[in-house]
Enzyme design. Structure first.
Site, PDB file in Angstrom:
ATOM      1  N   ASP A  49       0.828  -1.209   0.000  1.00  0.00           N
ATOM      2  CA  ASP A  49       0.000   0.000   0.000  1.00  0.00           C
ATOM      3  C   ASP A  49       0.864   1.261   0.000  1.00  0.00           C
ATOM      4  O   ASP A  49       0.343   2.374  -0.127  1.00  0.00           O
ATOM      5  CB  ASP A  49      -0.994  -0.004   1.158  1.00  0.00           C
ATOM      6  CG  ASP A  49      -0.338  -0.104   2.524  1.00  0.00           C
ATOM      7  OD1 ASP A  49       0.906  -0.167   2.607  1.00  0.00           O
ATOM      8  OD2 ASP A  49      -1.086  -0.120   3.531  1.00  0.00           O
ATOM      9  N   SER A  50       2.171   1.088   0.076  1.00  0.00           N
ATOM     10  CA  SER A  50       3.089   2.210  -0.123  1.00  0.00           C
ATOM     11  C   SER A  50       2.921   2.810  -1.517  1.00  0.00           C
ATOM     12  O   SER A  50       3.395   3.921  -1.779  1.00  0.00           O
ATOM     13  CB  SER A  50       4.543   1.761   0.078  1.00  0.00           C
ATOM     14  OG  SER A  50       4.825   0.593  -0.678  1.00  0.00           O
ATOM     15  N   ASP A  88      -0.990  -6.134  -0.159  1.00  0.00           N
ATOM     16  CA  ASP A  88      -1.345  -5.510   1.116  1.00  0.00           C
ATOM     17  C   ASP A  88      -2.850  -5.306   1.222  1.00  0.00           C
ATOM     18  O   ASP A  88      -3.503  -4.850   0.263  1.00  0.00           O
ATOM     19  CB  ASP A  88      -0.674  -4.143   1.234  1.00  0.00           C
ATOM     20  CG  ASP A  88       0.687  -4.208   1.900  1.00  0.00           C
ATOM     21  OD1 ASP A  88       1.157  -5.314   2.204  1.00  0.00           O
ATOM     22  OD2 ASP A  88       1.287  -3.138   2.109  1.00  0.00           O
ATOM     23  N   LYS A 118      -1.235  -9.497   2.843  1.00  0.00           N
ATOM     24  CA  LYS A 118      -0.471  -9.061   4.011  1.00  0.00           C
ATOM     25  C   LYS A 118      -1.305  -8.078   4.816  1.00  0.00           C
ATOM     26  O   LYS A 118      -1.985  -7.222   4.245  1.00  0.00           O
ATOM     27  CB  LYS A 118       0.854  -8.404   3.612  1.00  0.00           C
ATOM     28  CG  LYS A 118       1.699  -7.923   4.807  1.00  0.00           C
ATOM     29  CD  LYS A 118       3.092  -7.486   4.387  1.00  0.00           C
ATOM     30  CE  LYS A 118       3.111  -6.136   3.730  1.00  0.00           C
ATOM     31  NZ  LYS A 118       2.727  -5.042   4.663  1.00  0.00           N
ATOM     32  N   GLU A 120      -1.247  -5.711   8.725  1.00  0.00           N
ATOM     33  CA  GLU A 120      -0.419  -5.193   9.808  1.00  0.00           C
ATOM     34  C   GLU A 120      -1.035  -5.507  11.162  1.00  0.00           C
ATOM     35  O   GLU A 120      -2.255  -5.547  11.308  1.00  0.00           O
ATOM     36  CB  GLU A 120      -0.243  -3.682   9.663  1.00  0.00           C
ATOM     37  CG  GLU A 120       0.480  -3.270   8.388  1.00  0.00           C
ATOM     38  CD  GLU A 120       0.645  -1.765   8.271  1.00  0.00           C
ATOM     39  OE1 GLU A 120       0.373  -1.053   9.261  1.00  0.00           O
ATOM     40  OE2 GLU A 120       1.037  -1.284   7.195  1.00  0.00           O
ATOM     41  N   GLU A 187       9.469  -4.419  10.397  1.00  0.00           N
ATOM     42  CA  GLU A 187       9.867  -3.129   9.834  1.00  0.00           C
ATOM     43  C   GLU A 187      10.420  -2.176  10.880  1.00  0.00           C
ATOM     44  O   GLU A 187       9.817  -1.948  11.928  1.00  0.00           O
ATOM     45  CB  GLU A 187       8.678  -2.457   9.118  1.00  0.00           C
ATOM     46  CG  GLU A 187       9.045  -1.109   8.526  1.00  0.00           C
ATOM     47  CD  GLU A 187       8.007  -0.546   7.586  1.00  0.00           C
ATOM     48  OE1 GLU A 187       8.225   0.564   7.063  1.00  0.00           O
ATOM     49  OE2 GLU A 187       6.985  -1.220   7.362  1.00  0.00           O
TER      50      GLU A 187
END
Length: 286
Positions: A49-50, A88, A118, A120, A187
């Site tokens: 999602d970056s 993501d 993925k 978080e 991270e």
């Protein structure tokens, strides 16, 4: 692109079996061109999602919608054939409940054909990870500095710099591994903590700003190619393509203004003979 029948995609279980073995190579990919170039050389293509920040100029990853992730992931899947593609789950698509997370993850996998998602979070997401993996969705976890929580954290800063904090991150890692995730990203945490977590959990760890002791590494492609003006401390720039791109654009602009482009070799002459069928790609444009 055409897919060769003798090439098989790497799967999430194959990545899981790489624990303690050959390091896992991961790079982000947001579109077809980069996916095509990276595919032969990496184990995982991460549709992160970056992309909201790198491709769309957003300040954080928080505003990225699910539809945008799916569109970029479809492009990456079309242009690759070997690497495992992990997508993501964006902010707001999974936190509400395991059932909401399943609907979002199922949509991602059905509409893109990717091999895993993925998300978080550590202890707080353990139930959701177990719910997804128990229903056929491979999940990569993500602990440490979690960009989607930037507003709660107060910014993008390294985590675990003080030993008193370590137990919290270790608990997160153990919860992710115990919930059925096939791997996890660590991270921006202190190097000794990342190395310690890698030893403690039974699934591969993928470091970004973490430790060479992790089972693999991931970087944002545009960062490592030197395309972004400012990069985090943990990024090694393997090229300086921003300079090369700027030089190329300056040269193009100079030629256009001087009317030296297009020259004879880039234009079509008049032919006296009968019209012929155009060759494939003769009229293609960028």
């Amino acid at each position: 692109m055409s897919h060769q029948t003798d090439i098989k995609r790497i799967t999430a279980p194959e990545i899981a079996r790489r624990k303690g073995g050959e390091p896992i190579v991961v790079l982000t990919a947001y579109h077809a061109q980069s996916a095509r170039l990276l595919d032969p050389h990496v184990d995982i293509l991460m549709v992160g999602d970056s992309l909201g920040m790198v491709m769309h100029g957003l300040e954080t990853t928080v505003p990225v919608p699910l539809d945008l992730m799916i569109a970029h992931a479809q492009a990456v899947m079309r242009a690759s054939e070997r690497a495992l593609v992990v997508v993501d789950m964006p902010f707001g698509s999974y936190e509400e409940s395991p059932a909401v997370a399943f609907r979002s993850a199922a949509r991602i996998m059905k509409e893109t054909g990717c091999g895993a998602v993925k998300l978080e979070g550590g202890v707080s997401m353990a139930e959701t990870i177990a719910y997804l993996t128990g229903r056929g969705i491979p999940v990569m976890g993500h602990i440490g500095m979690t960009p989607q929580a930037v507003n709660q954290l107060g910014g993008f800063a390294a985590r675990g710099r003080h030993r008193a904090e370590w137990s919290r991150f270790e608990e997160d890692a153990i919860a992710v591994a115990g919930s059925g995730a096939f791997s996890m990203v660590i991270e921006a945490v202190a190097e000794p903590l990342a190395a310690r977590i890698t030893q403690e959990v039974r699934i591969p760890t993928i470091g970004i700003g973490a430790s060479a002791a992790c089972d693999g590494q991931v970087l944002v492609l545009e960062d490592m190619l030197g395309l972004t003006p400012r990069v985090p401390k943990f990024v090694k720039e393997y090229a300086q393509l921003r300079v090369a791109v700027e030089d190329a654009v300056k040269a193009y602009a100079r030629d256009v203004r001087a009317r030296t482009f297009p020259s004879e070799e880039h234009t079509y002459p008049v032919l006296d003979e009968a019209p012929r069928t155009a060759k494939k790609n003769e009229f293609s444009v960028g």
